[in-house]
Scaffold this active site. Structure first.
Site, PDB file in Angstrom:
ATOM      1  CB  SER A 136      -0.704  -0.289   0.836  1.00  0.00           C
ATOM      2  OG  SER A 136      -2.064   0.703   0.432  1.00  0.00           O
ATOM      3  CG  ASP A 292      -6.236  -4.212  -3.586  1.00  0.00           C
ATOM      4  OD1 ASP A 292      -7.237  -3.377  -3.419  1.00  0.00           O
ATOM      5  OD2 ASP A 292      -5.394  -4.008  -3.858  1.00  0.00           O
ATOM      6  CG  HIS A 321      -5.436  -2.556   0.280  1.00  0.00           C
ATOM      7  ND1 HIS A 321      -4.436  -2.878  -0.424  1.00  0.00           N
ATOM      8  CD2 HIS A 321      -5.328  -2.154   0.570  1.00  0.00           C
ATOM      9  CE1 HIS A 321      -3.417  -1.749  -0.657  1.00  0.00           C
ATOM     10  NE2 HIS A 321      -3.411  -1.058   0.727  1.00  0.00           N
TER      11      HIS A 321
END
Length: 347
Positions: A136, A292, A321
Site C-alpha cells: 500500500s 483488491d 486490500h
C-alpha cells in the site's frame, strides 16, 4: 531483539512545496546486526497508519527461517514523515513556537517521505539495501526509493500501482471530509482534550470498507444482528475499527498522509519517465491481490510492465486490500524466491 531508535538529522528538511522543517527527526526500529560493509539491510516501509513495529504487523514473514530473518539481515523500519509515531509530524513540537505543529505542519509527498529516509541512511552511512519491501503506502515509498536511489538491490511492491488513481483519491477525499466536518476539527488546531474523534473514526470506517471485499464481509458477518442488539454485526465491526484508531492516531497526521498518498505518481515532474525507469534494472516483484478493490490487480500488473526487470505475481485471497497483512503463507515464498535468485547471482 529489536531496538527502537530516534535520529535528529543534521540539516533542516525542505519539502517539495518549499516548507522547511528545522529539526527533522525520524523514529525507526531495527532487528539484527549491521555488517561491516553496512549493506546487509532490509528496509521495510509501513502503510498509512502503520508504525515501526514491523515484527507485529508483518509477523508472518518476520523471524527465523522466514523472509525477514534478523539472523541474516539488518532490518530497518522507519516511521514516515508526517506520522505520529516519533518522526516529525503534526504532533511534534515546532521549535519556533514550543507547541505542537498541528495544522501548521506542511503537506508532504511520498517523495518527501523517501528523501528524509535517504538522509537518515546517508547519516548512518548505510551503503546498500538488499531488499526493500512495502504494501500500500509502503509500496509507494519502496518504488520511489528504487527510482531515486541506487542502494536498493531488489524490491517487493505489494498492492499499489504507478500512481494514485481517481478512485483511490476519491476515497481519500471522503475520509478527509469526515474529519473536516467534525465540530472539534477547528481547522486542525483542536485541543488535546477534545480532538475530532468522531470524524477520524468515520474516516477509518470509510477506509475499512475499501480495504476489504464484499465477499469477505458476506462470510464474516452476513446479515446477522449483534447479540441482544438491533444493529448488524458489520456495523459493530466498523464502529470498533473507528474507535480503535482514534485511540492511537492523530487526525492531522491522517489528513497529511492521505494527501501524500494522493501525490503518488511516478510520472509527476518526470517528463522522461521511460528513460528514468530504463536505468532501474534491479529485480522487482510486483504483487497484486485478486480481490483488491482499492488497488485492483490490473494496476499492479501495469506497474510490473513499466519496470525493466519486474515480474508480476498475484496472490489469491478473500480479504481484499488487507490481504498484504494477512496472506503471509503466500507472501513468504514470493519474497524468499527473490532472495534466492539474488544469492545465486552473487555466487
Amino acid at each position: 531483539m529489536s531496538k527502537k531508535r530516534s535520529h535528529t538529522l543534521k540539516e533542516p528538511f525542505i519539502t517539495e512545496s518549499g516548507a522547511t522543517i528545522p529539526k527533522p527527526t525520524i523514529a525507526y526500529q531495527t532487528w539484527g546486526q549491521l555488517n561491516a560493509a553496512k549493506d546487509n539491510v532490509i528496509l521495510v516501509c509501513h502503510a498509512l497508519t502503520g508504525n515501526t513495529s514491523a515484527d507485529d504487523w508483518f509477523e508472518g514473514i518476520f523471524g527465523p527461517n522466514k523472509a525477514l530473518d534478523p539472523r541474516e539481515y539488518f532490518i530497518m523500519c522507519p516511521n514516515v514523515l508526517g506520522s505520529c509515531y516519533g518522526s516529525s509530524g503534526p504532533t511534534s513540537i515546532n521549535p519556533d513556537t514550543g507547541k505542537p505543529y498541528q495544522a501548521n505542519f506542511p503537506e508532504v509527498t511520498i517523495r518527501d517521505i523517501v528523501r528524509l529516509q535517504q538522509q537518515l541512511f546517508d547519516e548512518l552511512n548505510i551503503s546498500g539495501i538488499e531488499l526493500i519491501i512495502g504494501g500500500s503506502m509502503g509500496g509507494m515509498q519502496a518504488l520511489e526509493w528504487c527510482i531515486m536511489d541506487d542502494r536498493p538491490k531488489s524490491a517487493v511492491l505489494i498492492g499499489m500501482g504507478a500512481k494514485h488513481r481517481p478512485w483511490a483519491i476519491g476515497i481519500s477525499h471522503t475520509q478527509r471530509q469526515a474529519i473536516y466536518n467534525d465540530p472539534n476539527w477547528n481547522d486542525g488546531f483542536y485541543s488535546e482534550e477534545h480532538p475530532p474523534k468522531k470524524g477520524l473514526a468515520l474516516a477509518r470506517m470509510i477506509a475499512m470498507n475499501s480495504y476489504r471485499h464484499p465477499s469477505d464481509f458476506d462470510q464474516k458477518f452476513g446479515r446477522r444482528l449483534q447479540d441482544g442488539q438491533s444493529n448488524y454485526e458489520v456495523e459493530s465491526y466498523l464502529n470498533y475499527q473507528g474507535e480503535k484508531l482514534v485511540e492511537r492516531f492523530d487526525a492531522v497526521s491522517y489528513v497529511r498522509l492521505t494527501k501524500a498518498m494522493d501525490s503518488h505518481d511516478i510520472r509527476r515532474s518526470r517528463p522522461r519517465i521511460k528513460e528514468t525507469l530504463a536505468g532501474l534494472t534491479i529485480p522487482v516483484k510486483v504483487v497484486g491481490i485478486d480481490s483488491d478493490m482499492l488497488y485492483p490487480p490490473g494496476e499492479c500488473h501495469e506497474l510490473a510492465e513499466l519496470l525493466p526487470n519486474a515480474c508480476y505475481v498475484e496472490i489469491s485471497s478473500p480479504h481484499g486490500h488487507d490481504a498484504f497483512l494477512i496472506e503471509f503463507g503466500q507472501l513468504n515464498p514470493i519474497i524468499t524466491s527473490l532472495q534466492t535468485e539474488l544469492s545465486e547471482q552473487s555466487v
